[in-house]
Enzyme design. Structure first.
Site, mmCIF file in Angstrom:
data_model
loop_
_atom_site.group_PDB
_atom_site.id
_atom_site.type_symbol
_atom_site.label_atom_id
_atom_site.label_comp_id
_atom_site.label_asym_id
_atom_site.label_seq_id
_atom_site.Cartn_x
_atom_site.Cartn_y
_atom_site.Cartn_z
ATOM 1 C CG HIS A 131 24.220 75.184 23.101
ATOM 2 N ND1 HIS A 131 25.341 75.794 23.601
ATOM 3 C CD2 HIS A 131 24.174 73.969 23.686
ATOM 4 C CE1 HIS A 131 25.936 74.987 24.438
ATOM 5 N NE2 HIS A 131 25.261 73.879 24.518
ATOM 6 C CD GLU A 132 27.548 74.193 18.825
ATOM 7 O OE1 GLU A 132 27.487 73.792 17.654
ATOM 8 O OE2 GLU A 132 28.180 75.191 19.164
ATOM 9 N N GLY A 133 22.454 73.074 17.477
ATOM 10 C CA GLY A 133 21.449 72.237 16.821
ATOM 11 C C GLY A 133 20.579 71.628 17.899
ATOM 12 C CD GLN A 174 22.608 67.838 16.449
ATOM 13 O OE1 GLN A 174 23.051 66.937 15.751
ATOM 14 N NE2 GLN A 174 23.171 69.026 16.493
#
Ligand SMILES: Cc1cc2nc3c(=O)[nH]c(=O)nc-3n(C[C@H](O)[C@H](O)[C@H](O)COP(=O)(O)OP(=O)(O)OC[C@H]3O[C@@H](n4cnc5c(N)ncnc54)[C@H](O)[C@@H]3O)c2cc1C
Length: 617
Positions: free
Chosen positions: A467-469, A474
């Site tokens: 999650h969060e990229g 990333q």
């Protein structure tokens, strides 16, 4: 005192000199005493309200009874204790009811909750949501939504992902259309009706707070009624679960946001994860007002935040903060596994030492901590997790610098954060997860059972690369954007800082070897960055973005360790300092040399993966 506290204190005060933050006007009322008091309270709440229930929230998953999502009582108690601690608003201005606490201290305090029970949670989403509104919201949006979130009355979500659009947010299809002719006249912000499905929304439905403030990305159709392609079309909306008046009170109406289902996850089970349907007509709201979508009155009511089509830019405010939070969560889980496996290794008798004459079965067994291979796995965990914690707290310190430093210092902090944020999110997600795997290994068969906590740490931590990229996204951000942005200014500044550490370390004979190794690693990463981009073709450069990020991350963690060692008194007799020297040495001897292999494929733009024909798999 927790096992974590001495490390946190050392990094905050001996290394980062966080107590000197009170030289800044914003933090003038603070002192080491006030910071310690915050850490003490958080440590106590984590010990009493979180840690004892970590397994319970894992086994008693959230369930939906057809009307409400049921969470264990322990989650409610922990949530209430967290709200009562004032930590939700701790970093806010005094006028906002906050205590103007530096983010560095807030972040450090957060690690106590995450090591105790990451999935009960420490308000990360609510704080991030409210912080975004404090920057991009109107006065009334701050008053009505953000302030109630800081007070714990409301909680927050970030609703970006959709079933068909995760990494590629430009492909979201949730629509927002103006709600009636007077849509711009609503005191809470331009009013729209939203329709669409949002997948994976953490804390999307529960009864922990009076209301849930969803921050939703949606597209406002162009004049032809079609969705605008790309991220340009994306706007940001506040969509409350329960409707709220301009006075901040609930009106008693339910907005048209419906739980379509709970996701049953590998780990992190103390937090609900939801598929939400916006505007499907399950809870028709104000159907006589406006007109809604398709003339049917359906549509969830949402209030525009910021300008139309600038939603992703606003959301990034929340995402960067969230990324440091995710790195910290990954690190805290790694540390939790390290402490558990250290304790186990100190108590488990198994096997006998090998001497020149082999093993003597007449001798009593030794504890496994006496075996070199167990020490290897414990040292690896220590070097990964304490190194990651140092990096994360350094990043948190940069956030404070960005907000309260001189203009030059603030600008430098911004540039460094640009380059370091993908690393701070991703490196711990990969290597502190690896630490959890080693914690299981130290436990042998017991580590593979639910009788010991380490398997849960691993399962909880497995989320952080997703999650969060994702890891891949990333890595592409780091190599594709961050190292090159603004003419490579961020990367140059980072290299300058690393060289500064090298110059100081080289003066100390016992650190000179590490300093030289770091210098070589820096050169290799610099050269690989250039070679990756030698053809100017992003497809060539980014084909090996993840190995690049692994090497870049190892460089950064090695730098962090060396910088930490600089504050130790040479020859210090303290066991903790010996431990730091050894963990750093482990990292320099066993880990840093790995960057050669990672960078080789980057430098040669190795096409093995990129050109693999699908049918050959
Ligand atoms: C437990 C949990 C909680 C979550 N919480 C939230 C939340 O609160 N709010 C929210 O909005 N979202 C949330 N998410 C969603 C999360 O952010 C997404 O799962 C993530 O962004 C990946 O999207 P996806 O699952 O659609 O995978 P995909 O985007 O389909 O990716 C699948 C794989 O393909 C790779 N990939 C995709 N595109 C590329 C590319 N261009 N180049 C190279 N590789 C690529 C990815 O790296 C990944 O390995 C959560 C997810 C989970 C599992």
């Amino acid at each position: 005192m927790s096992a974590l506290r001495p490390t946190v204190d050392f990094l905050l005060y001996d290394w980062l000199k966080a107590d000197r933050l009170n030289e800044r006007a914003r933090f003038a009322d603070h002192s080491r005493e006030t910071f310690d008091a915050v850490l003490d309270i958080c440590e106590r709440i984590a010990r009493e309200k979180y840690a004892p229930f970590n397994r319970l929230v894992d086994t008693e998953e959230p369930r939906f009874d057809g009307e409400k999502v049921i969470l264990p009582k322990a989650t409610h108690d922990a949530h209430d204790a967290y709200v009562a601690s004032g930590m939700l608003s701790a970093a806010q201005d005094y006028e906002e009811g906050g205590m103007q606490l530096p983010y560095t201290i807030e972040a450090a305090a957060g690690t106590f909750f995450a090591t105790a029970s990451v999935s009960i949670g420490g308000g990360l989403l609510t704080k991030g949501n409210a912080n975004l509104l404090m920057v991009h919201g109107t006065g009334l949006q701050k008053e009505v939504f953000a302030r109630n979130e800081f007070a714990g009355r409301f909680s927050g979500t970030m609703a970006l992902s959709e079933p068909q659009a995760g990494s590629s947010l430009s492909d979201i299809t949730t629509r927002a259309i103006p709600d009636g002719a007077d849509f711009e006249g609503d005191p809470l912000g331009a009013r729209y009706r939203l329709r669409g499905n949002k997948m994976w929304i953490s804390a999307g439905e529960h009864e922990l707070s009076e209301n849930i403030v969803h921050l939703v990305l949606a597209k406002i159709p162009g004049p032809d009624g079609k969705l605008i392609p790309g991220t340009r079309g994306i706007s940001l909306f506040i969509v409350p679960k329960m409707m709220v008046g301009a006075d901040g009170q609930l009106t008693g109406e339910r907005n048209d946001v419906a739980l379509a289902g709970l996701n049953h996850k590998l780990g992190w089970r103390g937090t609900t994860n939801t598929l939400l349907n916006f505007g499907e007509g399950r809870y028709p709201v104000r159907v006589n007002q406006g007109g809604g979508l398709d003339g049917r009155g359906a549509g969830a009511i949402g209030y525009l935040v910021g300008k139309p089509h600038e939603g992703l830019r606003c959301m990034f405010h929340m995402m960067n903060e969230a990324r440091i939070g995710i790195g910290l969560a990954a690190t805290a889980l790694g540390l939790a596994g390290y402490y558990a496996s250290l304790d186990y290794a100190r108590n488990r008798p198994q096997g006998r030492p090998v001497g020149p004459a082999g093993k003597d079965p007449a001798q009593p067994q030794v504890r496994i901590i006496e075996h070199a291979d167990i020490k290897r796995m414990l040292l690896a965990q220590k070097s990964y997790c304490e190194g990651a914690l140092a990096l994360l707290l350094f990043c948190a310190r940069l956030v404070d610098e960005q907000h309260t430093g001189t203009p030059e210092a603030a600008e430098e902090a911004r540039l460094l954060l640009e380059v370091l944020t993908p690393v701070a999110k991703s490196w711990p997600s990969e290597f502190c997860l690896e630490a959890n795997s080693m914690a299981i290994q130290v436990h042998g068969g017991y580590g593979y059972t639910r009788d010991f906590p380490v398997e849960q740490y691993w399962r909880d931590n497995r989320l952080n690369m997703i999650h969060e990229g994702t890891h891949g996204i990333q890595a592409a951000d780091l190599l594709g954007r961050k190292v090159a942005m603004e003419g490579g200014k961020g990367l140059s500044l980072l290299a300058l800082r690393i060289n500064g550490t090298i110059e100081r370390a080289i003066q100390q004979p016992h650190l000179a070897e590490h300093a030289n190794a770091l210098g070589q690693a820096l050169q290799k990463v610099g050269a690989a960055t250039k070679s990756a981009w030698a053809t100017g073709n992003p497809a060539d450069a980014l084909a090996n973005a993840v190995p690049y990020m692994q090497a870049f991350g190892h460089l950064v963690i090695a730098w962090t360790w060396l910088d930490v060692l600089l504050v130790l008194a040479p020859g210090s007799p303290r066991a903790a300092d010996e431990g730091r020297l050894r963990a750093a040495r482990y990292f320099f001897h066993y880990e840093l040399p790995k960057i050669g292999a990672w960078l080789r494929v980057v430098e040669t733009r190795d096409p093995t993966c990129a050109t693999m024909p699908e049918e050959a798999f």
